[in-house]
Enzyme design. Sequence first.
Site, PDB file in Angstrom:
ATOM      1  CB  CYS A   1     -10.293  15.976  62.365  1.00  0.00           C
ATOM      2  SG  CYS A   1     -12.010  15.944  62.889  1.00  0.00           S
TER       3      CYS A   1
ATOM      4  CB  CYS B   1     -16.080  10.851  59.949  1.00  0.00           C
ATOM      5  SG  CYS B   1     -16.627  12.023  61.207  1.00  0.00           S
TER       6      CYS B   1
ATOM      7  CG  ASP C   1     -24.137   6.078  68.877  1.00  0.00           C
ATOM      8  OD1 ASP C   1     -24.770   6.630  69.790  1.00  0.00           O
ATOM      9  OD2 ASP C   1     -22.901   5.990  68.854  1.00  0.00           O
TER      10      ASP C   1
END
Length: 367
Positions: free
Chosen positions: A111, A118, A318
């Site tokens: 990245c 993250c 999630d």
Amino acid sequence: MSRAGFAKKLERTLREPKELVAQGLARAADLAGLERVAARYAVAVTPHIAGLIDRNDPADPIARQFIPSAAELVAQAGERADPIGDDAHSPVAGIVHRYPDRVLFKLVHVCAVYCRFCFRREMVGPGKDSALSDSAYAAALDYIRAHGEIWEVILTGGDPLMLSPRRLAEIMADLAAIDHVRIIRIHTRVPVADPERISDAMVAALRVEGATTWLALHANHAREFSAPARAAVARLSDAGIPMVSQSVLLAGVNDNAPALEALMRAFVECRIKPYYLHHGDLAPGTAHLRTTLAHGQDLMRQLRGRVSGLCQPDFVLDIPGGSGKSPVGPSYLSPQDSVVGPGEATAETRYRVTDYCGEVHLYPPQP
Ligand code: SF4
């Protein structure tokens, strides 16, 4: 860079804690702890991001996202290396097939910047496998070709815009050549983290015959929308690439209504439709950046009262283990309930609807 404490633009990305200390982005007293963090999790702060950090503000919301902290060495119960369960749904290397009509295609593991929260922090960074081998890439394409139900391919990583425009154009063409792939969605932080990378060649690489490109931009604070970042985003929009937002609710960054409002307004001003606000995933060593779900719901309620529907993202979780994403925002409609209305003697079944000010109203069911 007009505010005191903002430094002259650097020449290259900072990757070592001692460089962060030398640039006034971390305290010398913290160096030993930060070296231990950096030995485990990748660190990268681009010159552009370093230029946005106010070195005089110990609670700077940009620094909090990218400058490591010794708190990352403290893992909490329930945190896990693969918090959203990618591995459980990976039929071949690079592919995550969790929902029937779409796959994640993880092309690279690097990245422009490494976010301290993250959810793939155990998988990204130099030293991890940096890109799919040619044979793994071919096998991933074969998998997509063989599954006619795949309508959308989501390029993620790592950050796909770390690839060269030439390589990206090849990948886009490979995917667009598959008849049933109609949408290619790219998840990236590059336009705000390293806007110069959004060159004309990069923009051209993202447009392809045979499929529609969408871009999901990850940003968490309005100050990430600097003038160069806004210009980079405009280059993408002007090229006809529709964009949606992706943000993470982060303690000390955007976990208050004014910050969240400013962030969502910045997206919309840049022609980016707010899409997802994620509850922080259970990534190891990130508890200090997570809020509670209840706080997230409260902020969503406040946002509803402050900005138009155009500025409203879905607040999503999630589910740990790989069961997918669920909206977890507040509900404004209570199930049918037997209630006695004003001036009524007998109970009647009604819905309860909450307006943007928090007032409750009754609504009759369909007769
Ligand atoms: S850019 Fe995305 S994948 Fe890369 S460190 Fe940040 S959140 Fe993780």
